[in-house]
Design a protein around this motif. Structure first.
Motif, PDB file in Angstrom:
ATOM      1  N   VAL A  39      84.042  26.310 -21.460  1.00 20.99           N
ATOM      2  CA  VAL A  39      84.518  27.694 -21.505  1.00 20.99           C
ATOM      3  C   VAL A  39      85.176  27.994 -20.165  1.00 20.99           C
ATOM      4  CG1 VAL A  39      83.883  30.106 -21.829  1.00 20.99           C
ATOM      5  CG2 VAL A  39      82.660  28.304 -23.089  1.00 20.99           C
ATOM      6  N   THR A  40      86.495  28.045 -20.160  1.00 23.34           N
ATOM      7  CA  THR A  40      87.254  28.150 -18.909  1.00 23.34           C
ATOM      8  C   THR A  40      87.821  29.537 -18.652  1.00 23.34           C
ATOM      9  OG1 THR A  40      89.217  27.347 -20.096  1.00 23.34           O
ATOM     10  CG2 THR A  40      87.879  25.708 -18.939  1.00 23.34           C
ATOM     11  N   SER A  41      87.611  30.477 -19.584  1.00 24.76           N
ATOM     12  CA  SER A  41      88.118  31.845 -19.417  1.00 24.76           C
ATOM     13  C   SER A  41      87.074  32.828 -19.912  1.00 24.76           C
ATOM     14  CB  SER A  41      89.410  32.054 -20.217  1.00 24.76           C
ATOM     15  OG  SER A  41      90.428  31.194 -19.794  1.00 24.76           O
ATOM     16  N   PRO A  42      87.087  34.069 -19.395  1.00 27.85           N
ATOM     17  CA  PRO A  42      86.244  35.106 -19.999  1.00 27.85           C
ATOM     18  C   PRO A  42      86.842  35.498 -21.350  1.00 27.85           C
ATOM     19  CG  PRO A  42      87.623  36.036 -18.272  1.00 27.85           C
ATOM     20  CD  PRO A  42      87.833  34.552 -18.219  1.00 27.85           C
ATOM     21  N   HIS A  43      85.985  35.900 -22.264  1.00 28.65           N
ATOM     22  CA  HIS A  43      86.463  36.239 -23.605  1.00 28.65           C
ATOM     23  C   HIS A  43      85.851  37.566 -24.076  1.00 28.65           C
ATOM     24  CE1 HIS A  43      88.570  32.493 -24.054  1.00 28.65           C
ATOM     25  NE2 HIS A  43      87.495  31.835 -23.657  1.00 28.65           N
ATOM     26  N   LEU A 103      93.519  33.501 -34.010  1.00 25.10           N
ATOM     27  CA  LEU A 103      92.586  34.089 -33.060  1.00 25.10           C
ATOM     28  C   LEU A 103      93.024  35.529 -32.812  1.00 25.10           C
ATOM     29  CD1 LEU A 103      92.089  31.192 -30.460  1.00 25.10           C
ATOM     30  CD2 LEU A 103      90.425  32.037 -32.142  1.00 25.10           C
ATOM     31  N   VAL A 104      92.274  36.244 -31.986  1.00 25.77           N
ATOM     32  CA  VAL A 104      92.650  37.619 -31.667  1.00 25.77           C
ATOM     33  C   VAL A 104      92.982  37.731 -30.183  1.00 25.77           C
ATOM     34  CG1 VAL A 104      91.412  38.736 -33.541  1.00 25.77           C
ATOM     35  CG2 VAL A 104      90.194  38.259 -31.408  1.00 25.77           C
ATOM     36  N   SER A 105      94.070  38.426 -29.879  1.00 23.12           N
ATOM     37  CA  SER A 105      94.332  38.841 -28.512  1.00 23.12           C
ATOM     38  C   SER A 105      93.787  40.260 -28.359  1.00 23.12           C
ATOM     39  CB  SER A 105      95.831  38.794 -28.201  1.00 23.12           C
ATOM     40  OG  SER A 105      96.528  39.735 -28.979  1.00 23.12           O
ATOM     41  N   TYR A 106      93.592  40.703 -27.132  1.00 18.01           N
ATOM     42  CA  TYR A 106      92.977  42.017 -26.941  1.00 18.01           C
ATOM     43  C   TYR A 106      93.773  42.868 -25.962  1.00 18.01           C
ATOM     44  CZ  TYR A 106      91.190  40.189 -22.507  1.00 18.01           C
ATOM     45  OH  TYR A 106      91.089  39.642 -21.254  1.00 18.01           O
ATOM     46  N   SER A 107      93.658  44.175 -26.161  1.00 20.22           N
ATOM     47  CA  SER A 107      94.227  45.167 -25.242  1.00 20.22           C
ATOM     48  C   SER A 107      93.195  46.277 -25.103  1.00 20.22           C
ATOM     49  CB  SER A 107      95.544  45.738 -25.782  1.00 20.22           C
ATOM     50  OG  SER A 107      96.442  44.714 -26.148  1.00 20.22           O
ATOM     51  N   SER A 108      92.867  46.671 -23.887  1.00 22.56           N
ATOM     52  CA  SER A 108      91.837  47.682 -23.659  1.00 22.56           C
ATOM     53  C   SER A 108      92.331  48.762 -22.709  1.00 22.56           C
ATOM     54  CB  SER A 108      90.559  47.049 -23.075  1.00 22.56           C
ATOM     55  OG  SER A 108      89.967  46.159 -23.988  1.00 22.56           O
ATOM     56  N   ALA A 109      91.914  49.998 -22.974  1.00 23.86           N
ATOM     57  CA  ALA A 109      92.273  51.123 -22.100  1.00 23.86           C
ATOM     58  C   ALA A 109      91.328  52.281 -22.361  1.00 23.86           C
ATOM     59  CB  ALA A 109      93.717  51.563 -22.345  1.00 23.86           C
ATOM     60  N   LYS A 110      91.175  53.158 -21.382  1.00 26.09           N
ATOM     61  CA  LYS A 110      90.387  54.371 -21.572  1.00 26.09           C
ATOM     62  C   LYS A 110      91.156  55.342 -22.464  1.00 26.09           C
ATOM     63  CE  LYS A 110      87.769  54.268 -17.234  1.00 26.09           C
ATOM     64  NZ  LYS A 110      87.451  55.019 -15.988  1.00 26.09           N
ATOM     65  N   CYS A 111      90.409  56.101 -23.276  1.00 28.03           N
ATOM     66  CA  CYS A 111      91.048  57.031 -24.212  1.00 28.03           C
ATOM     67  C   CYS A 111      91.894  58.075 -23.484  1.00 28.03           C
ATOM     68  CB  CYS A 111      89.990  57.706 -25.077  1.00 28.03           C
ATOM     69  SG  CYS A 111      89.244  56.591 -26.286  1.00 28.03           S
ATOM     70  N   GLY A 112      91.447  58.483 -22.295  1.00 31.39           N
ATOM     71  CA  GLY A 112      92.224  59.450 -21.529  1.00 31.39           C
ATOM     72  C   GLY A 112      93.588  58.892 -21.159  1.00 31.39           C
ATOM     73  N   ASP A 113      93.637  57.602 -20.768  1.00 31.18           N
ATOM     74  CA  ASP A 113      94.904  56.962 -20.421  1.00 31.18           C
ATOM     75  C   ASP A 113      95.762  56.748 -21.667  1.00 31.18           C
ATOM     76  OD1 ASP A 113      94.163  56.870 -17.753  1.00 31.18           O
ATOM     77  OD2 ASP A 113      93.253  54.879 -17.945  1.00 31.18           O
ATOM     78  N   ILE A 114      95.105  56.470 -22.790  1.00 34.77           N
ATOM     79  CA  ILE A 114      95.840  56.278 -24.040  1.00 34.77           C
ATOM     80  C   ILE A 114      96.528  57.580 -24.454  1.00 34.77           C
ATOM     81  CG2 ILE A 114      95.571  55.847 -26.523  1.00 34.77           C
ATOM     82  CD1 ILE A 114      93.437  53.771 -25.822  1.00 34.77           C
ATOM     83  N   GLU A 115      95.822  58.701 -24.294  1.00 35.82           N
ATOM     84  CA  GLU A 115      96.386  59.981 -24.719  1.00 35.82           C
ATOM     85  C   GLU A 115      97.436  60.500 -23.730  1.00 35.82           C
ATOM     86  OE1 GLU A 115      94.833  64.093 -26.631  1.00 35.82           O
ATOM     87  OE2 GLU A 115      93.781  63.448 -24.828  1.00 35.82           O
ATOM     88  N   SER A 149      89.227  27.190 -25.169  1.00 35.91           N
ATOM     89  CA  SER A 149      88.105  27.856 -24.517  1.00 35.91           C
ATOM     90  C   SER A 149      87.403  28.814 -25.482  1.00 35.91           C
ATOM     91  CB  SER A 149      88.595  28.606 -23.281  1.00 35.91           C
ATOM     92  OG  SER A 149      87.536  29.283 -22.630  1.00 35.91           O
ATOM     93  N   VAL A 150      88.183  29.526 -26.300  1.00 39.99           N
ATOM     94  CA  VAL A 150      87.596  30.407 -27.314  1.00 39.99           C
ATOM     95  C   VAL A 150      86.737  29.605 -28.279  1.00 39.99           C
ATOM     96  CG1 VAL A 150      88.075  31.864 -29.313  1.00 39.99           C
ATOM     97  CG2 VAL A 150      89.407  32.157 -27.227  1.00 39.99           C
ATOM     98  N   ILE A 151      87.284  28.511 -28.774  1.00 42.77           N
ATOM     99  CA  ILE A 151      86.552  27.677 -29.738  1.00 42.77           C
ATOM    100  C   ILE A 151      85.261  27.165 -29.118  1.00 42.77           C
ATOM    101  CG2 ILE A 151      86.652  25.501 -31.027  1.00 42.77           C
ATOM    102  CD1 ILE A 151      89.711  26.059 -31.344  1.00 42.77           C
TER     103      ILE A 151
END
Length: 439
Positions: free
Chosen positions: A212-216, A320-332, A357-359
């Motif tokens: 596992v070479t990356s955070p997931h 596989l899934v890629s991800y995107s994350s943000a706070k709701c305040g920043d999204i709005e 790495s995911v696998i």
């Protein structure tokens, strides 16, 4: 402009089920066990689709049904695992498919309606569930049920629908597309398979030892591991509202204009802007908390991302899934171009090493996808272009289900559709934010 198609009143298509059988490969195939990758392991749920055909005087429904059954018998020789059953390897705790020719389900049915009575096929009509049954009542316990069920339903007008309910473990969308093309060829008298499927899922096996070479963060390890077998990626059943959000070519161009930024050269596709707006509406559909972090998961095909690339004939799950994350305040409050940029950058992380790495992470942690909402694109799938002896489907698409955590995105002749399924109050807020964005 972007529009919303609400669910119509018709929920009962007055379907009568006439016959229900199991279809096995002909000629019979040898018994074997099929290895399932860690990606396969977490996709143990059904995907129902329906494909409508206009009346064809040379192929009335009863003739088409016979052709389809014979075609299924022939194509299952190359796809023997589809006629098999799940088997738990108690030593490894892994699911396998026992290719034992137990059979795929085949149902013949009729409706009291004509196709014209159904209206616009793209509507998320609850009645369409009757056109793609997922279990055969004539069989016993769950482990006796087929992994896929095919149903042909005739209508008063002479047209018919072919419903398919397939366990996602069998293959992903591209694999399903290839299978349907092969099924169609076998409905002709003398056509070979369009492509010989590759069953070697060991290509996506974990490394030994796992590395596992990356955070997931797009996956999580359940607090309570299942006693036997992999965890099931599902959600509880509850009352949902179903709506289609239609993005016309003009509205997509409008979104791309909003997504343009002088600070980046990242390519912004139609899917990117649609997914970004869907994410925004979904994040703000929950009770508002500006500090809550919302994560979008975007399903991506990894065939061309691996080194070497997977063969075109690979018919397992290569997603596989890629991800995107943000706070709701920043999204709005933030600019739409920032949101689109996050969605566009997510898939860039998924290189060959990242996928491996995911696998390996899944091998160690037996985890599941972790996100508030998932977008699954069918834009590259050409189900409505498959040519059967009786013609091409006039419409092909997903059937609504209990999944409120997945948005299905598929193509229209003049834009893109997004099928959203949410509890009523969430849907009201989702739709409100959708409309306000275009004001």
């Amino acid at each position: 402009m972007a529009t919303v198609l609400a669910i119509p009143a018709m929920k009962d298509l007055k379907v009568k089920y006439l016959d229900s059988i199991l279809v096995s490969p002909s000629p019979m195939t040898e018994k074997r066990s099929l290895f399932l990758s860690n990606i396969d392991q977490i996709l143990n749920y059904n995907i129902p689709t329906v494909h409508f055909f206009r009346a064809n005087q040379d192929f009335p429904p009863e003739v088409a049904a016979k052709r389809l059954r014979i075609a299924l018998e022939k194509v299952l020789v190359a796809y023997d695992f589809m006629a098999g059953r799940f088997k738990l390897n108690h030593q490894s705790g892994r699911l396998e498919i026992e290719c034992n020719a137990a059979g795929a389900g085949f149902v013949v049915a009729s409706s009291e309606y004509s196709l014209e009575d159904l209206g616009d096929f793209v509507y998320p009509n609850l009645g369409f569930r009757q056109l793609a049954v997922q279990i055969l009542d004539t069989l016993g316990p769950e482990n006796d049920q087929p992994l896929c069920v095919f149903q042909i339903t005739s209508f008063k007008c002479g047209g018919f629908a072919i419903g398919m309910s397939m366990n996602h473990v069998l293959f992903d969308g591209i694999g399903a597309q290839t299978f349907m093309e092969n099924l169609a060829t076998q409905a002709f008298d003398d056509k070979p398979l369009s492509i010989i499927p590759s069953h070697n899922r060991h290509i996506l096996a974990a490394r030994s030892p796992p590395q596992v070479t990356s955070p997931h963060p797009e996956f999580f390890k359940p607090d309570i591991q299942p006693v036997s077998g992999p965890p099931v990626f599902d959600c509880k059943k509850e009352d949902l509202d179903y709506k289609i959000f239609k993005f016309t070519t003009k509205s997509i161009d409008n979104l791309k204009e909003k997504a343009r930024s002088t600070e980046t050269t990242t390519r912004i596709s139609s899917l990117t802007v649609v997914a970004a707006l869907i994410w925004r509406c979904k994040a703000l559909s929950l009770p508002y908390d500006e500090n809550r972090v919302s994560t979008l998961l975007n399903v991506i095909d990894i065939r061309s991302r691996l080194d070497p690339p997977l063969p075109n004939s690979f018919c397992g799950n290569a997603v596989l899934v890629s991800y995107s994350s943000a706070k709701c305040g920043d999204i709005e409050e933030g600019q739409f171009c920032n949101l689109a940029e996050m969605v566009a950058v997510g898939p860039k992380r998924v290189t060959d090493e990242y996928a491996r790495s995911v696998i390996d992470w899944l091998e160690v942690n037996k985890g599941l996808p972790c996100g508030e909402y998932m977008v699954s694109s069918w834009l590259r799938l050409r189900f409505d272009e498959v040519v059967y002896p009786w013609g091409q489907p006039v419409y092909s698409g997903p059937v609504v289900s209990h999944r409120k955590d997945i948005c299905w995105v598929f193509a229209d002749v003049d834009g893109i559709y997004a099928l959203v399924s949410l509890p009523v109050e969430e849907m009201e807020r989702f739709e409100s934010h959708f409309h306000k964005f275009f004001e």
